[in-house]
Design an enzyme around this catalytic site. Structure first.
Site, short mmCIF file in Angstrom:
data_model
loop_
_atom_site.label_atom_id
_atom_site.label_comp_id
_atom_site.label_asym_id
_atom_site.label_seq_id
_atom_site.Cartn_x
_atom_site.Cartn_y
_atom_site.Cartn_z
N GLY A 119 48.95 -44.64 -1.06
CA GLY A 119 48.95 -45.54 -2.21
C GLY A 119 47.80 -45.27 -3.15
O GLY A 119 47.57 -46.03 -4.09
N CYS A 139 39.27 -44.21 0.70
CA CYS A 139 38.47 -42.99 0.56
C CYS A 139 39.04 -42.09 -0.53
O CYS A 139 38.30 -41.53 -1.34
CB CYS A 139 38.40 -42.26 1.89
#
Length: 495
Positions: free
Chosen positions: A350, A291
């Protein structure tokens, strides 16, 4: 001339009547012609009277004038008579082109010319539908189900055929249907839902969904349920690499797999609007990234293309997720065992590194960190960037505003400059990242941007866009314009 209170009300009621009359026309175009109508990229499908009125008012952000229903209503009615083939049609842009035409052509003559490729092609759609199976039915799975049900049109698109879950209780089917019907963040399902215990199906707005119980992705015979060449969307996050996800391909009736999480190893991580053209027919397994990656990559690309990005740091203030504990308890991850409802939790992300998988030119230029906060949905990315070219706050905001309105990233980027907006105002946003213009900080080569994103719904919209690319069911868009040149032209006029 000032209007009296009575005349204001009469004007409003007249506009309401026009909007009400547009609803069945919009619906008929969608169901019978597979035509999606929109206003500057905002879909009108399944909109209420108030939704249509608000969409017309939104047009002020582009043309400075409110779009008149007295103009769009006859345009829609004319479209309905032309026996059009499947397409996405922006009636606001069409209306503007008609007003600026350099001939005496009538509205119908203009539309027949502008949409010549579509006229009379109502029954000529050569596309075939693609069966979709949702493997997992959690937060993202249920939102994908809502979006797929909403988009079900003339049978030539993505068709939700089944969901795969592990049986949780004797009344599992009823509970699954209830979770689809009611959502604490996104509200009630728009429509009707019924359960059939004999066939183990949930039917939502006429879409029959087969519920399949399994905990092994490799041993399901989907063909036994009439499901063929399916696109399986894995929402579990249990497998993130090609080896794990390829188990789906061992089941009968599966053609391709899409992961709704960052992929590991050599998997393509696709951010729609950025690198969706990298999808090929040979790709069997693809990731839709995360997202946050979807929220920030389009904004970063826009900024990098215009000003050049030297390096940057991404800090996300992220709503808590199911992975965290509600109260303090053991967790394998650092700090995530502490109560999500009571704490701000520093954790890793990440997303900054993942941006480079979709946008290779930013490889090694970004770092990132995250703070989980006690809100259920909508997150905020703070982009702290060093640029090659100096700029000002106004220049950056004007540029990003125009990108959100006119560019080929307008489905991904949105822009807001209200001094009163807060996170809950962005629940349900279909754009993947919303730039908060009033929060922008610019000091020559140093730029700080604040980007809101609905980490559930906005991301799910991106996933569906990737699904449409994988299934080759994307509709052609009209009117055809070179949106990049258009955006640059507008920017040039702003000086």
């Amino acid at each position: 001339m000032l209007q009296t209170s009575d005349s204001c009300l009469a004007t409003w009621m007249g506009r309401e009547a026009l909007a009400e009359a547009m609803i069945p026309v919009i619906g008929r175009l969608f169901r019978e012609n597979n035509v999606v109508t929109s206003i500057h990229g905002r879909s009108l499908i399944s909109k209420s009277t108030m939704g249509i009125l608000k969409a017309h008012r939104f047009a002020r952000r582009i043309s400075m004038d409110e779009l008149l229903l007295e103009e769009t209503a006859p345009l829609l009615n004319t479209l309905a008579r032309l026996q059009l083939g499947p397409a996405s049609i922006d009636i606001a842009v069409l209306n503007q082109k008609f007003k600026e035409r350099d001939s005496d052509a009538t509205l119908e003559e203009f539309l027949r010319t502008e949409l010549a490729e579509l006229v009379g092609k109502r029954d000529g759609d050569s596309r075939t539908s693609t069966d979709v199976v949702l493997y997992g039915f959690g937060r993202i799975g249920r939102l994908l189900a809502r979006l797929l049900i909403e988009k079900t049109g003339g049978g030539h698109d993505l068709r939700l055929r089944g969901i795969v879950v592990r049986r949780g209780s004797e009344n599992d089917l009823t509970k699954r249907a209830s979770l689809l019907r009611r959502d604490s963040v996104h509200g009630a399902f728009e429509g009707t839902i019924k359960v059939d215990h004999q066939t183990n199906t949930i039917t939502a707005n006429g879409v029959q969904i087969q519920v399949i119980y399994s905990d092994n992705p490799a041993t399901i015979d989907y063909t036994a349920y009439g499901i063929k060449d399916a696109l399986v969307v894995d929402n579990t996050g249990r497998w993130r690499d090609e080896e794990g996800l390829s188990q789906h391909l061992l089941s009968k009736g599966v053609a391709r797999v899409l992961l709704t999480a960052p992929g590991k190893g050599g998997l393509k991580n696709i951010v729609h609007g950025i690198n969706h053209s990298d999808i090929t027919n040979a790709d069997r397994i693809i990731s839709a990234a995360s997202c946050t990656t979807n929220a920030i990559t389009p904004v970063l690309k826009a900024v990098n293309d215009r000003f050049g990005l030297v390096h940057g740091h991404v800090e996300t203030v992220h709503s808590f997720t199911n992975d965290q504990n509600l109260t303090d308890n053991f967790h394998q991850g650092d700090r995530r065992g502490r109560s999500a409802a009571l704490n701000m939790v520093i954790t890793e992300t990440g997303a900054a590194k993942a941006v480079a998988k979709a946008l290779p030119e930013l490889l090694g230029k970004l770092s990132g960190s995250s703070i989980r906060v006690p809100t259920p949905d909508v997150s905020l990315a703070i982009l702290n960037l060093s640029l090659q070219s100096g700029t000002t706050r106004d220049e950056v905001n004007n540029f990003l505003r125009e990108m959100s309105l006119h560019s080929n990233l307008r489905k991904q980027i949105d822009f807001v400059d209200s001094p009163e907006v807060v996170s809950t105002d962005f629940v349900g946003s279909r754009r993947t990242g919303i730039v908060d213009g009033l929060a922008t900080i610019s000091n020559d080569n140093h730029l700080v941007l604040y980007v809101w994103y609905d980490n559930e719904f906005g991301y799910s919209c991106q996933v569906v866009r990737v699904m449409e690319e994988m299934a080759s069911v994307k509709r052609p868009s009209f009117p055809a314009t070179n949106v990049v040149e258009e955006a640059m032209s507008v920017l040039a006029s702003l000086g």
